[in-house]
Write a protein that holds these residues in place. Structure first.
Motif, short mmCIF file in Angstrom:
data_model
loop_
_atom_site.label_atom_id
_atom_site.label_comp_id
_atom_site.label_asym_id
_atom_site.label_seq_id
_atom_site.Cartn_x
_atom_site.Cartn_y
_atom_site.Cartn_z
N ALA A 107 0.81 -1.21 0.00
CA ALA A 107 0.00 0.00 0.00
C ALA A 107 0.85 1.27 0.00
O ALA A 107 0.42 2.31 -0.48
CB ALA A 107 -0.94 -0.01 1.20
N LYS A 108 2.06 1.17 0.53
CA LYS A 108 2.89 2.38 0.56
C LYS A 108 3.25 2.80 -0.87
O LYS A 108 3.17 3.98 -1.21
CB LYS A 108 4.16 2.13 1.37
N TYR A 134 1.12 10.04 3.34
CA TYR A 134 0.15 10.85 2.58
C TYR A 134 0.70 12.26 2.38
O TYR A 134 0.57 12.86 1.32
CB TYR A 134 -1.20 10.99 3.31
N ASN A 176 -3.98 4.60 11.60
CA ASN A 176 -2.63 4.62 12.16
C ASN A 176 -2.27 6.10 12.23
O ASN A 176 -2.28 6.74 11.17
CB ASN A 176 -1.67 3.88 11.21
N ASP A 204 -7.51 4.37 2.89
CA ASP A 204 -6.49 3.40 3.31
C ASP A 204 -7.12 2.42 4.30
O ASP A 204 -7.43 2.77 5.43
CB ASP A 204 -5.32 4.16 3.95
N SER A 237 0.16 -6.64 4.54
CA SER A 237 1.25 -6.45 5.50
C SER A 237 0.83 -6.73 6.94
O SER A 237 1.46 -7.54 7.62
CB SER A 237 1.78 -5.02 5.41
N LYS A 238 -0.20 -6.06 7.43
CA LYS A 238 -0.58 -6.19 8.82
C LYS A 238 -1.58 -7.33 8.99
O LYS A 238 -1.59 -8.00 10.02
CB LYS A 238 -1.19 -4.88 9.36
N ARG A 246 5.78 -8.54 0.96
CA ARG A 246 5.31 -7.49 0.07
C ARG A 246 4.18 -7.87 -0.87
O ARG A 246 4.39 -8.46 -1.93
CB ARG A 246 6.46 -6.88 -0.77
C1 LIG Z 1 1.54 -0.41 7.42
C2 LIG Z 1 0.64 0.52 6.70
C3 LIG Z 1 0.35 0.34 5.35
C4 LIG Z 1 0.89 -0.84 4.59
O1 LIG Z 1 1.99 -0.54 3.85
P1 LIG Z 1 2.66 -1.68 2.98
O2 LIG Z 1 3.48 -0.89 2.00
O3 LIG Z 1 1.58 -2.44 2.31
O4 LIG Z 1 3.50 -2.52 3.88
C5 LIG Z 1 -0.50 1.23 4.72
N1 LIG Z 1 -1.07 2.24 5.39
C6 LIG Z 1 -0.85 2.43 6.70
C7 LIG Z 1 -1.55 3.51 7.40
C8 LIG Z 1 0.02 1.58 7.40
O5 LIG Z 1 0.24 1.79 8.69
#
Ligand SMILES: *Cc1c(COP(=O)(O)O)cnc(C)c1O
Length: 400
Positions: A107-108, A134, A176, A204, A237-238, A246
């Motif tokens: 997602a990053k 962001y 987060n 997100d 990821s989480k 990944r």
């Molecule tokens: C950990 C996290 C992600 C996930 O990032 P990846 O690149 O998929 O590991 C996305 N958004 C938030 C807010 C996060 O904390």
């Protein structure tokens, strides 16, 4: 002469985690005998689910055999993973087409790359406190950014204000760093606002799998009309421990369209497909087979066991804060506990207090934005033993 991107000079140094590491190192140098408990980690600690490992092992084997070897795959991901995700979404009431789902390495990356398909004249609305990605990805484009304040008055869930004009809106739920999660009614208000302003919501949902409360939406697409105004970013990821493996996915609805500055109407799904096929060559086949296994019934069962473990940790931390009359958000549908610093301490002041008196490391809330000052993030990703030990240490705090 090569000019470099001026916008990079406008980025603030991200000193949060390096400063945390620096202060912890300084403390352990003076007190080598003290056992430090780290509740600052934003990374998972439990290993991959067995079915995921088996699926990847099978895929590795296939890659070594001529008949089953695979080279370049589809940039937007294999159909088998799209189909698994279509079923997964259907399981909580969202109907998607395969072509609306784009598989990525997380997602990053998508969060940063999606900025490609929007004009730099857009006004960006981001929550404060916030996941710093962001903000920085838009500073890199030189865009105007405005903030919406999270505070106890809105339970750290900022709501739309019709007086504020914005074109791109970032929402993160469960959030987060605050752990707060929007209700369906609140997301309905956001969708209504976005549609009125012709804005696009970047939603997100990286922590959707932590939602246990059945009344809370796990996707923005549960809101009617969201497909006309929202893109959803998601990650394994989480939810499945893929931080090092990944894999993520982004949903861009087919019906979502907006105009260019000169009035040409474009479909965002087509734009994103074009962007990805031009600049990205897909996620490894082996990883996508592992991801597919996450969404099988057995994979879901095994991943949910890990989530339950983290959520129990969060509950233990929440309980001791309640005993101590310390106010906090999150910890229920999220691995994050967002606590108020006791006795009006500032975030870094409480960081030092906690380190020096209890040997516990967390993350100062002020590192996530000015509204985080006076707040502190604890995470549920440590081991049960370490979490229990931290809880005992919190118990020794003087009553508030
Ligand atoms: C950990 C996290 C992600 C996930 O990032 P990846 O690149 O998929 O590991 C996305 N958004 C938030 C807010 C996060 O904390």
């Amino acid at each position: 002469m090569a000019w470099v991107n001026e916008n990079y000079a406008a980025l603030e140094d991200s000193y949060l985690f390096s400063e945390v590491a620096h202060r912890v190192a300084a403390f352990t140098a003076v007190h080598p005998e003290k056992k430090i408990i780290r509740l600052g980690i934003g990374d998972v600690t439990l290993p991959l689910a067995p079915v995921v490992v088996e699926a990847m092992q099978r895929a590795v084997f296939e890659m070594g055999v001529k008949e089953t070897f695979r080279g370049y795959g589809p940039e937007q991901g294999y159909d088998f993973l799209h189909e698994a995700l279509v079923k997964y979404y259907a399981g909580f009431g969202v109907s998607l087409e395969s072509s609306e789902i784009f598989i990525s390495d997380g997602a990053k990356s998508d969060c940063g790359n999606i900025t490609d398909i929007f004009d730099d004249a857009n006004i960006i609305l981001v929550p404060d406190p916030v996941y710093p990605v962001y903000l920085d990805t838009n500073i890199m484009r030189g865009r105007r950014i405005i903030f919406m304040k999270g505070s106890p008055e809105n339970q750290f869930l900022p709501m739309p204000d019709d007086a504020v004009k914005a074109d791109i809106i970032y929402l993160c739920s469960p959030n987060n760093p605050t752990g707060a999660a929007y209700s369906k009614e609140q997301l309905e208000a956001w969708v209504a606002y976005a549609r009125k302003q012709d804005a696009v919501i970047l939603y997100d949902a990286a922590y959707e799998a932590f939602i246990g409360d059945e009344t809370l939406p796990r996707s923005i697409f549960l809101v009617e009309g969201a497909k006309e105004c929202a893109i959803e970013l998601c990650s394994l990821s989480k939810t499945a421990g893929f931080t090092g493996t990944r894999c993520g996915y982004t949903v861009v609805p087919k019906v979502l369209k907006r105009k260019t500055k000169t009035g040409k109407e474009l479909f965002l799904n087509k734009m994103w497909l074009r962007r990805q096929t031009t600049k990205f060559n897909g996620v490894p086949y082996i990883v996508q087979r592992g991801a597919e296994a996450v969404f099988t019934p057995e994979g879901q069962k095994q991943c949910r066991e890990n989530l339950a473990y983290y959520k129990e940790n969060a509950k233990l931390i929440g309980n001791v804060l309640e005993e101590k009359n310390i106010s906090y958000y999150g910890g229920k549908n999220s691995p994050y506990i967002w606590m108020q610093c006791p006795n009006h301490m500032k975030s870094w002041e409480f960081f030092d207090y906690l380190l020096e008196n209890l040997g516990i490391v967390g993350t100062p809330g002020s590192g996530f934005g000015s509204m985080g000052e006076g707040w502190f993030r604890l995470t549920a990703f440590a081991s049960r033993e370490a979490t229990q030990e931290a809880v005992e240490r919190f118990r020794s705090l003087p009553p508030q």
